[in-house]
Design an enzyme around this catalytic site. Structure first.
Site, PDB file in Angstrom:
ATOM      1  CD  GLU A 123     -13.235 -56.387  69.263  1.00 37.70           C
ATOM      2  OE1 GLU A 123     -13.412 -57.600  69.313  1.00 37.70           O
ATOM      3  OE2 GLU A 123     -12.168 -55.874  68.880  1.00 37.70           O
ATOM      4  CB  SER A 156     -13.425 -61.558  77.529  1.00 33.52           C
ATOM      5  OG  SER A 156     -12.105 -61.056  77.628  1.00 33.52           O
ATOM      6  N   GLY A 183      -9.167 -59.731  75.618  1.00 34.55           N
ATOM      7  CA  GLY A 183      -8.120 -60.644  76.057  1.00 34.55           C
ATOM      8  C   GLY A 183      -7.778 -60.565  77.532  1.00 34.55           C
ATOM      9  CE  LYS A 226      -7.583 -60.283  69.094  1.00 31.73           C
ATOM     10  NZ  LYS A 226      -7.543 -59.713  70.449  1.00 31.73           N
ATOM     11  CG  HIS A 238      -8.796 -55.157  66.645  1.00 31.51           C
ATOM     12  ND1 HIS A 238      -7.958 -55.118  67.742  1.00 31.51           N
ATOM     13  CD2 HIS A 238      -9.709 -56.138  66.899  1.00 31.51           C
ATOM     14  CE1 HIS A 238      -8.330 -56.035  68.606  1.00 31.51           C
ATOM     15  NE2 HIS A 238      -9.386 -56.667  68.128  1.00 31.51           N
ATOM     16  CG  ASN A 241      -9.240 -60.662  65.005  1.00 33.83           C
ATOM     17  OD1 ASN A 241      -8.416 -61.063  64.187  1.00 33.83           O
ATOM     18  ND2 ASN A 241      -9.061 -59.553  65.708  1.00 33.83           N
ATOM     19  CD  GLU A 300      -5.354 -56.977  69.785  1.00 32.06           C
ATOM     20  OE1 GLU A 300      -5.768 -57.534  70.821  1.00 32.06           O
ATOM     21  OE2 GLU A 300      -5.263 -57.557  68.695  1.00 32.06           O
TER      22      GLU A 300
END
Length: 240
Positions: A162, A200, A168, A11, A92, A9, A94
């Site tokens: 996730e 990660s 991250g 992003k 996701h 991904n 985010e």
């Protein structure tokens, strides 16, 4: 058996000049017994899906539930498909955090992905506060129930766990934590549905993660931007 997937991904990263990394990833995974997917910014999808000999498949990172309409700045699953995408990330963390997407929104986006013939990579994950409160499994069960539409099959959906606190941050869930979650998820979905871990993931920890029961691959963020970082992850998966 569930299919193995090494999914990246990117992003909000990447210009056309960076697609050389996709070409290098493709060279590095040609002989591997696993599926490789790179989910790109929408601006790069068309340019990335050009060579019929390419084994790396291309995905998008979001789709609007509607096929078309007055939704400035959005993109539909049909548009992604026409540009060359075969996959799309839905749910996701985010997107859930930055854009306030709910489980119902994610469910609608996943249904839109299916409508356009895309495979949805549906993400779920708990926050650090939820983890520390011992709510991980109940939170994930709730997200899965709310986000996963009826009609999900191993052919149209991949589930990606996730943990929000590990995305991250450099923090990685312990093998015991990952195994607990993936074993619980396996009991809630089709036994052939692929379950990916994300958070990660790097070459240094990939083999240990892929050795776990019910971990069928990874959804990789930063380490998917460079072939030198991503190809070893895919190779560890193929060897597992």
């Amino acid at each position: 058996m569930p299919q193995k997937y090494a999914a990246g991904n990117w992003k909000m990263n990447g210009l056309v000049s960076d697609l050389t990394e996709v070409l290098e990833i493709d060279k590095g995974v040609q002989d591997l017994a696993c599926n490789t997917v790179i989910c790109l910014p929408a601006t790069l999808i068309y340019a990335a899906d050009g060579d019929p000999r390419q084994v790396v498949e291309i995905g998008g990172q979001y789709c609007h539930p509607s096929a078309s309409g007055a939704h400035t700045g959005d993109i539909s699953a049909e548009m992604l498909s026409e540009a060359g995408a075969a996959f799309v990330v839905t749910g996701h963390s985010e997107r859930r955090t930055d854009h306030g997407e709910t489980d119902a929104d994610v469910r609608a986006q996943t249904e839109a992905a299916w409508r356009a013939g895309l495979v949805a990579i549906l993400c779920i994950g708990e926050t650090l506060a939820q983890r520390e409160a011992g709510e991980t499994l109940s939170v994930l069960a709730g997200q899965l129930k709310g986000s996963l539409p009826d009609g999900a099959t191993p052919e149209n959906t991949i589930i990606a766990y996730e943990p929000v606190w590990a995305i991250g941050t450099g923090k990685v869930a312990t093998p015991e934590q990952v195994a607990e979650v993936h074993d619980a998820l396996r009991a809630q979905v089709d036994p052939e549905m692929s379950l990916l871990y994300g958070g990660s993931v790097k070459a240094a920890n990939a083999a240990e993660l892929f050795a776990l029961t019910n971990v069928d691959g990874a959804l990789v963020g930063g380490a998917s931007l460079k072939a030198v970082d991503f190809v070893p992850i895919a190779r560890a998966l193929a060897a597992s």
